[in-house]
Design a protein around this motif. Structure first.
Motif, PDB file in Angstrom:
ATOM      1  N   GLY A 119       0.798  -1.227   0.000  1.00  0.00           N
ATOM      2  CA  GLY A 119       0.000   0.000   0.000  1.00  0.00           C
ATOM      3  C   GLY A 119       0.831   1.279   0.000  1.00  0.00           C
ATOM      4  N   THR A 120       2.174   1.137  -0.058  1.00  0.00           N
ATOM      5  CA  THR A 120       3.020   2.324  -0.185  1.00  0.00           C
ATOM      6  C   THR A 120       3.814   2.200  -1.480  1.00  0.00           C
ATOM      7  OG1 THR A 120       5.021   1.473   0.898  1.00  0.00           O
ATOM      8  CG2 THR A 120       3.298   2.363   2.335  1.00  0.00           C
ATOM      9  N   ARG A 121       4.461   3.280  -1.886  1.00  0.00           N
ATOM     10  CA  ARG A 121       5.138   3.252  -3.186  1.00  0.00           C
ATOM     11  C   ARG A 121       6.266   4.267  -3.238  1.00  0.00           C
ATOM     12  NH1 ARG A 121       0.442   6.947  -6.010  1.00  0.00           N
ATOM     13  NH2 ARG A 121      -0.035   7.905  -4.022  1.00  0.00           N
ATOM     14  N   TRP A 164      -2.067   8.770   6.626  1.00  0.00           N
ATOM     15  CA  TRP A 164      -1.859   7.324   6.596  1.00  0.00           C
ATOM     16  C   TRP A 164      -3.104   6.595   7.084  1.00  0.00           C
ATOM     17  CZ3 TRP A 164       1.568  11.033   8.166  1.00  0.00           C
ATOM     18  CH2 TRP A 164       2.782  11.087   7.491  1.00  0.00           C
ATOM     19  N   PRO A 209      -5.229  -2.166   0.712  1.00  0.00           N
ATOM     20  CA  PRO A 209      -4.785  -1.497  -0.519  1.00  0.00           C
ATOM     21  C   PRO A 209      -5.519  -2.034  -1.751  1.00  0.00           C
ATOM     22  CG  PRO A 209      -2.913  -2.356   0.753  1.00  0.00           C
ATOM     23  CD  PRO A 209      -4.155  -2.952   1.333  1.00  0.00           C
ATOM     24  N   ARG A 252      -5.918   3.218  -4.247  1.00  0.00           N
ATOM     25  CA  ARG A 252      -6.048   3.462  -2.809  1.00  0.00           C
ATOM     26  C   ARG A 252      -4.774   3.035  -2.101  1.00  0.00           C
ATOM     27  NH1 ARG A 252      -9.933  -0.109   0.525  1.00  0.00           N
ATOM     28  NH2 ARG A 252     -11.741   1.003  -0.299  1.00  0.00           N
ATOM     29  N   TYR A 253      -4.119   3.991  -1.468  1.00  0.00           N
ATOM     30  CA  TYR A 253      -2.839   3.740  -0.846  1.00  0.00           C
ATOM     31  C   TYR A 253      -2.929   3.911   0.659  1.00  0.00           C
ATOM     32  CZ  TYR A 253      -1.194   3.971  -5.600  1.00  0.00           C
ATOM     33  OH  TYR A 253      -1.007   3.719  -6.933  1.00  0.00           O
ATOM     34  N   ARG A 254      -1.972   3.377   1.356  1.00  0.00           N
ATOM     35  CA  ARG A 254      -1.923   3.537   2.813  1.00  0.00           C
ATOM     36  C   ARG A 254      -1.235   4.829   3.208  1.00  0.00           C
ATOM     37  NH1 ARG A 254      -1.085  -2.664   5.102  1.00  0.00           N
ATOM     38  NH2 ARG A 254      -3.321  -3.091   5.102  1.00  0.00           N
ATOM     39  N   GLU A 255      -0.475   5.388   2.296  1.00  0.00           N
ATOM     40  CA  GLU A 255       0.080   6.732   2.483  1.00  0.00           C
ATOM     41  C   GLU A 255      -0.357   7.540   1.282  1.00  0.00           C
ATOM     42  OE1 GLU A 255       4.281   8.853   3.512  1.00  0.00           O
ATOM     43  OE2 GLU A 255       4.430   7.166   2.163  1.00  0.00           O
ATOM     44  N   PHE A 256      -1.103   8.619   1.514  1.00  0.00           N
ATOM     45  CA  PHE A 256      -1.526   9.464   0.397  1.00  0.00           C
ATOM     46  C   PHE A 256      -1.633  10.902   0.884  1.00  0.00           C
ATOM     47  CE2 PHE A 256      -5.990   9.907   1.714  1.00  0.00           C
ATOM     48  CZ  PHE A 256      -6.145   8.816   2.558  1.00  0.00           C
ATOM     49  N   ASP A 313      -4.359  12.594  -5.023  1.00  0.00           N
ATOM     50  CA  ASP A 313      -3.995  11.381  -5.762  1.00  0.00           C
ATOM     51  C   ASP A 313      -4.993  11.091  -6.885  1.00  0.00           C
ATOM     52  OD1 ASP A 313      -1.676   9.787  -4.024  1.00  0.00           O
ATOM     53  OD2 ASP A 313      -2.902  11.169  -2.862  1.00  0.00           O
ATOM     54  N   PRO A 345       8.473   6.007   0.567  1.00  0.00           N
ATOM     55  CA  PRO A 345       7.404   5.996   1.575  1.00  0.00           C
ATOM     56  C   PRO A 345       7.918   6.353   2.971  1.00  0.00           C
ATOM     57  CG  PRO A 345       7.456   3.929   0.323  1.00  0.00           C
ATOM     58  CD  PRO A 345       8.700   4.681  -0.019  1.00  0.00           C
TER      59      PRO A 345
END
Lengths: 459, 459
Positions: free
Chosen positions: A9-11, A133, A138, A142-146, A350, B43
């Motif tokens: 869920g992060t990138r 966060w 995910p 939809r990300y866990r950090e955005f 995002d 991240p």
């Protein structure tokens, strides 16, 4: 050694993506500043107690908690073990985790206003662009950090503020060049009026919650849900009929006929906000429209006045709202500061990024950093090349020299792969003539010229 | 309700601070881009396994770990309890916390390069500006959340890269206008040569660790520490004598006389880097100098070539280094990619901010957002005021209208308190004459003029 990876869920963001996001954020920042909004930033970590209980049960579950440090201190072991048992039961315990990662920008903003109330001049217009966060599952998009991007005005009841925020939405999406923007507007007071109209004032939350799902479950679904929530068929019929009205005057008459003052007040607020907005409107905004939509509910419980949501109606885009907001009358009350009304809107960075990417709306120029790279053929040529490099940078042209003396073709291929538009070739002939040879990849040409001529060409 | 607060060691940033930081970061970003560096972002959370063991025992202890979510699932209880017992013993266990907050930008960069090696064109120049988190004991100027700003070049052995990074330092501190910048330069190979010179090649780490403390403990302290670390007095004498040499040629002769090739190579690298740097140097840089300093050691173990550290020698500033870096030959080896040499430098954003604040180097203009605020006297005047507002914004002048119709004095006081330079007064007379009255706080004047004249005055 196991293959490195990033958490689910992060990138990582590549240079091209960072530059595009930078363009998006700078565009918004410039508009916010022109409208007198001031930037603040809050810490990534908040006290867990600041966040818990503010986002509903589901929200609480999705908050990332930060493990306390120093747990290996033997004096703390008993307390920590007891704390874990609480956590295993789904409770929180500050002896295991007393901090958590920011979940949105709204609650930290409310906390900020309360903590800094004596140094803030009200009305206070602030914007904030920071990551948040959430431990959501995910999935695509939809990300866990955005990132969130909010602007709010607190400490003023004037509907000029509502108009200003509508201005910001339309100006932003105009600058970003996104087509077919629909800014839907409604008022919580209108929804409350509708609840009163059908004698269900105490079921406002049920009604809002059901209507909020209209996009997802359709009219039939909303009717079913309203029924399940205990509204009878006459009430449901009234609700469906009223929210489908599209004219302010028509619904105003309905409210007036039953002397529903809150509903009438909600309609008047909408009218006044739109009148203010018209006074500020720019004629060139032909990519967006404002639409009264009484079916707009918005889920969050803290809204008390006008609510707004933005969508891109371009047929190529399948996506929910890319922005939303509204007026709240008591957000800072959560932290002990009563009677401070505010209104704010949020940009879904995002999602806006994804829309712009899909519609290819990012200007091509922003993707390129370096404009010119000098090929390094070594020795005296290298020394001359360093002079040329210095001269280019002195004119603020983003330029590099290939640092190693390797094969000409390898260097040229590198320049091509990085999509640098100009290769500057300096071999013995150019050095002795004190000029350069410029390969222009777009034009497919290779021309000898002076450094001054090259600078003039590309500045 | 308890008074809200932020976690120890973290802080809210007010508009003025955000704007100043923005100025600082934008100045650096512009220079990085002009030199061909590309931005990446990683991240905030990394897998705990990515970070652990990379920063020494002390570093491991200071990493913020993120509690796993979903611990209330009964199937996980046994594993979680067992994991806690490991954590209580000072070990890590992914069943309690499998993620952690970024501790610096170097390890995430190494991971990035390894994960994206097939899409990166080497040599790869990247810059990265992001917050990091450390569970250090908070004290003045030391926060648990602070920003780092790094630029690195990987995949090239050329000393042009070293010269480029020296260029970036000097250009950055020139643009930021910070006085008396000393860029100290040394080489790990020179330090290794010194260790060989006194027959202590296998004690290089002891020697570097001791010398690294010179600023803190003085020469006597270093001598004592070297003795304690097992070096005899003849060796210690040699070390102290050699590191106090200030001329490259002098130390080169010492190395040559004993045929210490690595030391000679280190001197040659320094000479070549400085020659490249001279070719790029701008004549206007009169606020900074490069200084060969063989006492410079830098603690981090991964450096293998040139090392560098930046200080502000202004007598008003009591502060350690505000930047540092060096060449490392095997950073990505940690994640399985061998033989990729790199060199990088870091800017201590928070310290640079403090220096600039103390020396009052931030341009006054950046602290002000809104240039003009219109006083709201209601009704038709308000409607005309909205037109004026629209006209000002159309010319990209940051402008606001006071949203509420409250007493004139209250509005004027608000404008003054916010340090907005111009108040625009619109009462009946101005409206009917279609002009405005402008109070210029700095000049202490109040003059009637057309909107066009005002725009011309302040654009």
């Amino acid at each position: 050694m196991s293959k490195p990876s990033v958490p689910q869920g992060t990138r990582d963001l590549s240079p091209e993506v960072v530059r595009k996001r930078q363009y998006l954020l700078t565009t918004l920042r410039t508009i916010f500043e022109e409208c007198g909004f001031q930037p603040i930033e809050t810490p990534s970590m908040e006290n867990l107690s600041t966040l818990m209980g503010k986002y509903g049960e589901e929200g609480d579950r999705l908050i990332f908690k930060v493990l306390n440090n120093g747990l290996n201190d033997p004096n703390k072991h008993a307390k920590t073990r007891a704390a874990l048992e609480n956590v295993l039961q789904g409770k929180n315990d500050s002896n295991l985790a007393e901090r958590a990662l920011r979940y949105d920008l709204t609650i930290p903003f409310a906390r900020y206003v309360v903590m800094h109330q004596n140094e803030i001049n009200f009305p206070f217009r602030r914007y904030q662009m920071q990551p948040v966060w959430r431990a959501d599952r995910p999935q695509k998009g939809r990300y866990r950090e955005f990132w969130q991007c909010d602007c709010d005005i607190v400490g003023s009841n004037s509907l000029i503020n509502e108009a200003e925020l509508l201005y910001i939405y339309r100006e932003a999406f105009f600058q970003l060049n996104i087509p077919k923007i629909i800014v839907r507007v409604n008022s919580r007071k209108v929804l409350s009026g509708i609840a009163q109209y059908c004698n269900a004032a105490n079921q406002l939350v049920d009604i809002t919650t059901a209507i909020d799902k209209l996009d997802k479950i359709g009219v039939e679904g909303v009717i079913k849900e309203l029924n399940e929530r205990g509204l009878n068929s006459e009430q449901v019929n009234d609700i469906i009929r009223l929210i489908n009205i599209t004219e302010l005057d028509v619904l105003e008459n309905e409210f007036a006929s039953k002397q529903i003052n809150e509903g009438v007040a909600g309609i008047k607020e909408l009218k006044d906000s739109l009148a203010y907005h018209s006074a500020l409107r720019k004629t060139e905004w032909n990519n967006s429209e404002i639409k009264i939509d009484f079916t707009l509910a918005r889920g969050l419980s803290y809204y008390t006045g006008i609510i707004v949501e933005v969508n891109c109606a371009d047929e190529r885009i399948q996506m929910g709202s890319i922005g939303g907001g509204g007026r709240y009358d008591d957000l800072t009350g959560l932290f002990g500061l009563k009677n401070l009304s505010g209104v704010g809107v949020s940009f879904g960075i995002d999602r806006i990024y994804d829309v712009m990417e899909q519609l290819e709306l990012f200007p091509a120029a922003i993707a390129v950093g370096t404009k010119a790279m000098i090929i390094n053929t070594g020795n005296e040529n290298e020394a001359y090349a360093m002079q040329v490099l210095q001269e280019l940078r002195r004119h603020h042209i983003a330029a590099e020299i290939y640092p190693d003396v390797v094969k000409f073709d390898k260097q040229m291929k590198y320049i091509f792969n990085r999509a640098i538009p100009f290769a500057v070739i300096i071999e013995d002939e150019e050095r002795t003539q004190q000029n350069i040879r410029v390969k222009d990849f777009a034009a497919g040409t290779q021309v000898k010229m002076s450094v001054a001529e090259f600078i003039q060409k590309i500045v």
